[in-house]
Design a protein around this motif. Sequence first.
Motif, PDB file in Angstrom:
ATOM      1  N   ASN A  93      -2.665   0.774  -6.553  1.00  0.00           N
ATOM      2  CA  ASN A  93      -3.643   0.058  -6.736  1.00  0.00           C
ATOM      3  C   ASN A  93      -3.580  -0.825  -7.773  1.00  0.00           C
ATOM      4  N   THR A  98      -1.936  -3.863  -6.025  1.00  0.00           N
ATOM      5  CA  THR A  98      -2.778  -4.684  -4.937  1.00  0.00           C
ATOM      6  C   THR A  98      -4.060  -5.203  -5.612  1.00  0.00           C
ATOM      7  N   TYR A  99      -4.824  -4.258  -6.420  1.00  0.00           N
ATOM      8  CA  TYR A  99      -6.067  -4.789  -6.956  1.00  0.00           C
ATOM      9  C   TYR A  99      -6.255  -5.309  -8.568  1.00  0.00           C
ATOM     10  N   GLU A 116     -15.211  -6.615  -5.188  1.00  0.00           N
ATOM     11  CA  GLU A 116     -14.002  -7.185  -4.610  1.00  0.00           C
ATOM     12  C   GLU A 116     -14.002  -7.169  -3.067  1.00  0.00           C
ATOM     13  N   MET A 117     -14.563  -6.007  -2.514  1.00  0.00           N
ATOM     14  CA  MET A 117     -14.726  -5.623  -1.216  1.00  0.00           C
ATOM     15  C   MET A 117     -15.698  -6.943  -0.399  1.00  0.00           C
ATOM     16  N   ARG A 167       0.835  -1.072  -0.059  1.00  0.00           N
ATOM     17  CA  ARG A 167      -0.071   0.084  -0.074  1.00  0.00           C
ATOM     18  C   ARG A 167       0.918   1.443  -0.241  1.00  0.00           C
ATOM     19  N   HIS A 184      -6.281  -2.963 -10.831  1.00  0.00           N
ATOM     20  CA  HIS A 184      -6.796  -2.124 -11.644  1.00  0.00           C
ATOM     21  C   HIS A 184      -6.230  -0.701 -10.910  1.00  0.00           C
ATOM     22  N   GLY A 238      -8.954   1.413  -7.732  1.00  0.00           N
ATOM     23  CA  GLY A 238      -8.870   1.009  -6.154  1.00  0.00           C
ATOM     24  C   GLY A 238      -9.743  -0.332  -6.098  1.00  0.00           C
ATOM     25  N   PRO A 239     -10.252  -0.613  -4.920  1.00  0.00           N
ATOM     26  CA  PRO A 239     -10.903  -1.848  -4.929  1.00  0.00           C
ATOM     27  C   PRO A 239     -12.460  -1.530  -5.032  1.00  0.00           C
ATOM     28  N   THR A 240     -13.027  -2.468  -5.928  1.00  0.00           N
ATOM     29  CA  THR A 240     -14.473  -2.287  -6.157  1.00  0.00           C
ATOM     30  C   THR A 240     -15.411  -2.856  -5.377  1.00  0.00           C
ATOM     31  N   LYS A 294     -14.131 -10.238  -0.344  1.00  0.00           N
ATOM     32  CA  LYS A 294     -13.256 -10.427   0.806  1.00  0.00           C
ATOM     33  C   LYS A 294     -13.921 -10.726   1.991  1.00  0.00           C
ATOM     34  N   ASN A 328     -13.176   5.774  -3.713  1.00  0.00           N
ATOM     35  CA  ASN A 328     -12.115   5.569  -4.802  1.00  0.00           C
ATOM     36  C   ASN A 328     -12.068   7.101  -5.593  1.00  0.00           C
TER      37      ASN A 328
END
Length: 199
Positions: free
Chosen positions: A141, A144-145, A155-156, A62, A147, A150-152, A159, A120
């Motif tokens: 980003n 990590t993801y 995706e969150m 991050r 793309h 940032g996380p969609t 998780k 985002n």
Amino acid sequence: MNNKLIIVAITLFIALCLCACVSTSGSFSYIHDPRLNAEAMKDIVENPDAVYGFSPNPQSKRLGTYAKYDWSDPDVVADAKKQRIQYHQSLQTMYDMLNKMTAEGEPEEKIARTISAERNRLRLATYENDPQGLADVKKSNLETYGHEDGPTADEMFAKYGSWSIVLQKAFSANMGMDACCGLYDDYYPEYVKMGYVEE
């Protein structure tokens, strides 16, 4: 003989304590110690030369891209702090959206999706006058993801398995970056409120 050893040991101990006090008397310290926060310390390292005693960990997914900046330079850190404060202040629009959508009776999933997308957008907008910073956050980003944005919300949800947690995470901020920017104490009550640290 034993008394002499005890006196020497006590004298050495006092001398070491005095040296420690002198060496740290001019350094910055937090009321709430970031070193006790495992989540924050995932992304940062202690750095005695840094303005606020911490700098991004080069190995962090991050914050690693921010390790290249000189965190001992007060001007560099002042700029980072200013951007960080702007980012925190920008979260107010998310609170306004949350309150409005909640009052209108929107379902939790819709609220979480909307707020997550807004987070985002706001995070990237913070860097509108900092092309290098924007490139760094997009790179982070991407790594990590997969793309740049940032996380969609999906995706969150995959998780955490809960739209309420997706919503909670949308309001979270990187505590390590706050520590690097001298803001850890300022936002500590928010970390407590969000359940990231316990009093």
